[in-house]
Design an enzyme around this catalytic site. Structure first.
Site, PDB file in Angstrom:
ATOM      1  N   GLY A 161     -12.461   9.657 -22.636  1.00 26.51           N
ATOM      2  CA  GLY A 161     -11.892  11.005 -22.531  1.00 26.51           C
ATOM      3  C   GLY A 161     -10.738  11.191 -23.492  1.00 26.51           C
ATOM      4  CB  THR A 180      -5.900  10.946 -21.144  1.00 33.52           C
ATOM      5  OG1 THR A 180      -6.073  12.292 -20.711  1.00 33.52           O
ATOM      6  CG2 THR A 180      -4.468  10.520 -20.898  1.00 33.52           C
ATOM      7  CG  ASP A 193     -10.824   6.039 -17.619  1.00 37.14           C
ATOM      8  OD1 ASP A 193     -10.632   6.899 -18.503  1.00 37.14           O
ATOM      9  OD2 ASP A 193     -11.922   5.885 -17.045  1.00 37.14           O
ATOM     10  CG  ASP A 221     -12.383  14.679 -14.559  1.00 30.78           C
ATOM     11  OD1 ASP A 221     -12.067  15.131 -15.669  1.00 30.78           O
ATOM     12  OD2 ASP A 221     -13.306  13.864 -14.397  1.00 30.78           O
ATOM     13  CE  LYS A 270     -12.376   7.321 -14.374  1.00 29.79           C
ATOM     14  NZ  LYS A 270     -12.065   8.210 -15.544  1.00 29.79           N
ATOM     15  N   GLY A 282     -15.810  13.729 -15.671  1.00 34.65           N
ATOM     16  CA  GLY A 282     -15.878  14.959 -16.466  1.00 34.65           C
ATOM     17  C   GLY A 282     -16.546  14.712 -17.813  1.00 34.65           C
ATOM     18  N   GLY A 283     -16.389  13.492 -18.319  1.00 35.52           N
ATOM     19  CA  GLY A 283     -17.011  13.126 -19.596  1.00 35.52           C
ATOM     20  C   GLY A 283     -18.322  12.374 -19.408  1.00 35.52           C
ATOM     21  CD  GLU A 330     -15.009   7.125 -16.918  1.00 40.36           C
ATOM     22  OE1 GLU A 330     -14.589   7.659 -17.949  1.00 40.36           O
ATOM     23  OE2 GLU A 330     -15.152   7.750 -15.859  1.00 40.36           O
ATOM     24  CE  LYS A 348      -6.951  16.317 -16.427  1.00 42.01           C
ATOM     25  NZ  LYS A 348      -7.288  15.114 -17.124  1.00 42.01           N
TER      26      LYS A 348
HETATM   27  C1  5RP Z   1     -14.684  10.706 -18.291  1.00 37.30           C
HETATM   28  C2  5RP Z   1     -13.556  10.772 -17.342  1.00 37.30           C
HETATM   29  C3  5RP Z   1     -12.217  11.149 -17.891  1.00 37.30           C
HETATM   30  O1  5RP Z   1     -11.295  10.167 -17.561  1.00 37.30           O
HETATM   31  C4  5RP Z   1     -11.778  12.457 -17.301  1.00 37.30           C
HETATM   32  O2  5RP Z   1     -12.806  13.429 -17.538  1.00 37.30           O
HETATM   33  C5  5RP Z   1     -10.458  12.940 -17.883  1.00 37.30           C
HETATM   34  O3  5RP Z   1     -10.637  13.346 -19.194  1.00 37.30           O
HETATM   35  P1  5RP Z   1      -9.440  13.795 -20.124  1.00 37.30           P
HETATM   36  O4  5RP Z   1      -8.538  12.627 -20.330  1.00 37.30           O
HETATM   37  O5  5RP Z   1     -10.139  14.267 -21.380  1.00 37.30           O
HETATM   38  O6  5RP Z   1      -8.718  14.952 -19.434  1.00 37.30           O
HETATM   39  O7  5RP Z   1     -13.660  10.522 -16.171  1.00 37.30           O
HETATM   40  O8  5RP Z   1     -15.904  10.442 -17.632  1.00 37.30           O
END
Ligand code: 5RP
Length: 223
Positions: free
Chosen positions: A33, A35, A85, A88, A98, A100-101, A107, A125
């Site tokens: 992601g 971050t 990591d 979301d 988690k 979103g990606g 993970e 978040k």
């Molecule tokens: C990916 C995830 C990410 O950690 C989550 O979506 C946060 O993303 P970002 O750092 O872009 O806000 O779980 O599967």
């Protein structure tokens, strides 16, 4: 500071936390992601101080390698001190949503192996109750309709994430409109549906440390 500045600040805080604890033999688990990408870019300055990384997605593996950080197969790694990591959503108990990606399964696997899971997130978040962010579920393709019907029975609205395939070749169903009062119970129930690979609730294995980016600085929250 805007949201991206806060993400960079927590990524730097995670590097500051782990860098003094790394040895030349350390292997670091790295998430997926925007971050996590900031974390990778900042960790690269220390690449000669540790052995390498385990990646939670193909995208993360590629970014690590572009920085000259060696990427190891998790099966060849005995010890993983840290997993870093994003998330979301996080609640006060460091239970997370988690995925979103779409990288939730890998993970979750890397988080399960790591001794310390450091979650890095900006303050948007942080929630009282998980579930405003649609909960991702990774599903074997032929089970898509079955899993959708079972999710409805649990009270959620399943929405197929159109055009997305995970690194494992599967589909994502996002569960909308579910206020999650008991994350651990729902994590178990969803995982019992035949055809579900796993879901994006990290309640049985929450984060150990949350580095939360706020306008007043990075806050360190532990369980
Ligand atoms: C990916 C995830 C990410 O950690 C989550 O979506 C946060 O993303 P970002 O750092 O872009 O806000 O779980 O599967």
């Amino acid at each position: 500071m805007n949201q991206d500045d806060l993400k960079k600040a927590v990524a730097q805080a995670a590097v500051d936390y782990i860098a003094p604890r790394l040895t030349r033999h350390s292997i670091v688990g790295v998430g997926t992601g925007s971050t996590a990408n900031h974390f990778i870019d900042l960790l690269a300055k220390h690449r000669d101080d540790f052995q390498g990384a385990v990646a939670s997605s193909e995208a993360t593996a590629q970014r690590l390698q572009q920085h000259g950080i060696e990427v190891f197969d998790l099966n060849s790694v005995a010890d993983l001190e840290f997993y870093v990591d994003g998330a979301d959503e996080t609640n006060a108990y460091l239970e997370l949503i988690k995925g979103g990606g779409a990288a939730l399964t890998r993970e979750k696997i890397v988080a399960a192996v790591a001794k310390t899971f450091i979650c890095i997130a900006d303050e948007s978040k942080q929630v009282d109750v998980l579930g405003a962010f649609p909960l991702p579920v990774e599903v074997i393709p032929m089970a898509r309709s079955h899993v959708g019907r079972e999710i409805v029975k649990l009270g959620g609205d399943p929405v197929y994430r159109d055009g997305v395939r995970t690194d494992n070749g599967n589909l994502i169903i996002d569960i909308h409109n579910m206020s999650i009062s008991n994350p651990a119970e729902l994590e178990t129930k969803l995982n019992q549906i035949v055809g579900v690979v796993t879901n994006g609730l990290f309640a049985h294995r929450p984060a150990d440390i949350l580095l939360l980016g706020t306008q007043d600085g990075v806050k360190t929250i532990t369980r």
